[in-house]
Enzyme design. Structure first.
Site, short mmCIF file in Angstrom:
data_model
loop_
_atom_site.label_atom_id
_atom_site.label_comp_id
_atom_site.label_asym_id
_atom_site.label_seq_id
_atom_site.Cartn_x
_atom_site.Cartn_y
_atom_site.Cartn_z
N GLY A 210 54.45 49.51 5.11
CA GLY A 210 53.85 48.93 3.91
C GLY A 210 53.21 47.57 4.05
O GLY A 210 52.23 47.27 3.37
N ASP B 89 62.36 45.94 -4.26
CA ASP B 89 62.76 46.85 -5.33
C ASP B 89 64.27 46.69 -5.52
O ASP B 89 64.73 45.76 -6.18
CB ASP B 89 62.32 48.26 -4.90
CG ASP B 89 62.57 49.33 -5.94
OD1 ASP B 89 62.62 49.01 -7.13
OD2 ASP B 89 62.69 50.51 -5.56
N LYS C 283 59.96 43.84 -8.16
CA LYS C 283 60.48 44.65 -9.27
C LYS C 283 61.90 44.16 -9.55
O LYS C 283 62.88 44.83 -9.23
CB LYS C 283 60.55 46.12 -8.87
CG LYS C 283 59.30 46.91 -9.04
CD LYS C 283 59.66 48.40 -8.94
CE LYS C 283 58.53 49.20 -8.36
NZ LYS C 283 58.91 50.60 -8.07
N PHE D 154 56.02 52.78 -10.75
CA PHE D 154 55.72 53.14 -9.37
C PHE D 154 54.29 52.74 -9.03
O PHE D 154 53.35 53.14 -9.70
CB PHE D 154 55.92 54.65 -9.12
CG PHE D 154 55.93 54.98 -7.67
CD1 PHE D 154 57.01 54.63 -6.87
CD2 PHE D 154 54.84 55.60 -7.08
CE1 PHE D 154 57.02 54.91 -5.51
CE2 PHE D 154 54.84 55.89 -5.71
CZ PHE D 154 55.93 55.54 -4.94
N VAL D 155 54.15 51.92 -8.00
CA VAL D 155 52.84 51.39 -7.64
C VAL D 155 52.42 51.86 -6.25
O VAL D 155 53.26 52.10 -5.38
CB VAL D 155 52.82 49.85 -7.72
CG1 VAL D 155 52.80 49.38 -9.17
CG2 VAL D 155 54.00 49.22 -6.99
N ASP E 134 52.71 53.22 -0.43
CA ASP E 134 52.37 54.64 -0.35
C ASP E 134 53.01 55.46 -1.44
O ASP E 134 53.97 55.07 -2.09
CB ASP E 134 52.84 55.20 1.00
CG ASP E 134 54.36 55.39 1.05
OD1 ASP E 134 55.07 54.39 0.86
OD2 ASP E 134 54.83 56.53 1.24
N ARG F 25 47.97 54.19 1.03
CA ARG F 25 48.20 52.84 1.56
C ARG F 25 46.90 52.08 1.73
O ARG F 25 46.88 50.86 1.77
CB ARG F 25 48.90 52.91 2.92
CG ARG F 25 50.30 53.48 2.91
CD ARG F 25 50.95 53.24 4.27
NE ARG F 25 52.17 54.02 4.46
CZ ARG F 25 53.38 53.66 4.05
NH1 ARG F 25 53.54 52.51 3.40
NH2 ARG F 25 54.42 54.41 4.28
P1 IMP Z 1 64.11 48.25 -1.59
O1 IMP Z 1 64.91 48.34 -0.33
O2 IMP Z 1 64.65 49.14 -2.65
O3 IMP Z 1 63.91 46.83 -2.06
O4 IMP Z 1 62.73 48.90 -1.31
C1 IMP Z 1 61.78 48.31 -0.56
C2 IMP Z 1 60.81 49.35 -0.08
O5 IMP Z 1 60.73 50.48 -0.96
C3 IMP Z 1 59.44 48.76 -0.05
O6 IMP Z 1 59.18 48.12 1.16
C4 IMP Z 1 58.57 49.98 -0.26
O7 IMP Z 1 58.32 50.59 1.00
C5 IMP Z 1 59.40 50.91 -1.09
N1 IMP Z 1 58.99 50.85 -2.52
C6 IMP Z 1 59.67 50.28 -3.54
N2 IMP Z 1 59.02 50.41 -4.71
C7 IMP Z 1 57.89 51.09 -4.43
C8 IMP Z 1 56.77 51.52 -5.23
O8 IMP Z 1 56.66 51.31 -6.46
N3 IMP Z 1 55.78 52.18 -4.56
C9 IMP Z 1 55.83 52.44 -3.22
N4 IMP Z 1 56.85 52.04 -2.44
C10 IMP Z 1 57.87 51.37 -3.03
MG MG Z 2 58.18 48.95 2.74
#
Ligand code: IMP
Ligand code: MG
Length: 178
Positions: A47, A106, A134, A155-156, A162, A168
């Site tokens: 990402g 996230d 988020k 969701f973005v 992606d 992407r």
């Molecule tokens: P976390 O570990 O839950 O903080 O997630 C981080 C990873 O989840 C990010 O680096 C993204 O790859 C993926 N992610 C979280 N939210 C989104 C979204 O809305 N769209 C796409 N990928 C997301």
């Molecule tokens: Mg990521």
């Protein structure tokens, strides 16, 4: 095939993203100048490839870059909650100021895992950078040190983000309407 999905709309245009990246880069430039040590920027694949490329050119200091790849998201839109290091970093992080670059935070599990991992590898300091935050979705106690902007629980896609490995390459960040 259309480049962007029909059920999506622009949340941040490429111009707005550029402004956010410039803002973060200015803050980081001040930070690294004060630290007086060459920082290592580590992009979280896949990402963060676009963000790292854009950010690094705006940081006004001598820097090193590297990448890690982690897996946590499956092919859908829900996190599995488990983070695994697939590979990286290639460079030694011993004694370095490490800035981990991710396009979105996230649940926070990815950045918490990576911060702990880099501290164990002997980094002097670990700082976290996320373009999008988020915040309402956070499941673990971690916040990035440098943030572009907070977004709601949607969701973005685009600018590295992606949807099942597609989209992407979009220049804008778009929100998928389900
Ligand atoms: P976390 O570990 O839950 O903080 O997630 C981080 C990873 O989840 C990010 O680096 C993204 O790859 C993926 N992610 C979280 N939210 C989104 C979204 O809305 N769209 C796409 N990928 C997301
Ligand atoms: Mg990521």
């Amino acid at each position: 095939m259309e480049k962007a999905p029909a059920n999506s709309e622009i949340l941040f245009s490429s111009r707005e993203i550029d402004n956010l990246v410039s803002k973060i880069a200015a803050e980081i430039s001040t930070h690294v100048k004060a630290a007086k040590t060459e920082p290592l920027f580590v992009g979280v694949l896949n990402g963060a490839f676009m963000l790292l490329a854009d950010l690094i050119r705006k940081v006004d200091y001598k820097t090193q870059i590297d990448f890690v790849k982690v897996s946590s998201y499956g092919s859908g839109t829900q996190s599995s909650g488990e983070v695994k290091l697939e590979f990286g970093p290639k460079n030694s992080v011993q004694g370095k100021d490490v800035y981990i670059v991710d396009e979105i935070i996230d649940t926070g599990r990815t950045l918490l895992f990576l911060k702990n991992h880099f501290m164990k590898l002997g980094a002097r300091n670990v700082y976290l950078i996320a373009l999008l935050d988020k915040k309402v979705r956070r499941e673990v106690a971690i916040d990035p040190d440098f943030v572009g902007i907070e977004i709601p629980d949607e969701f973005v896609i685009g600018y590295g983000l992606d949807w099942a490995e597609s989209y992407r390459d979009l220049s804008d960040v778009r929100v998928v309407k389900t």
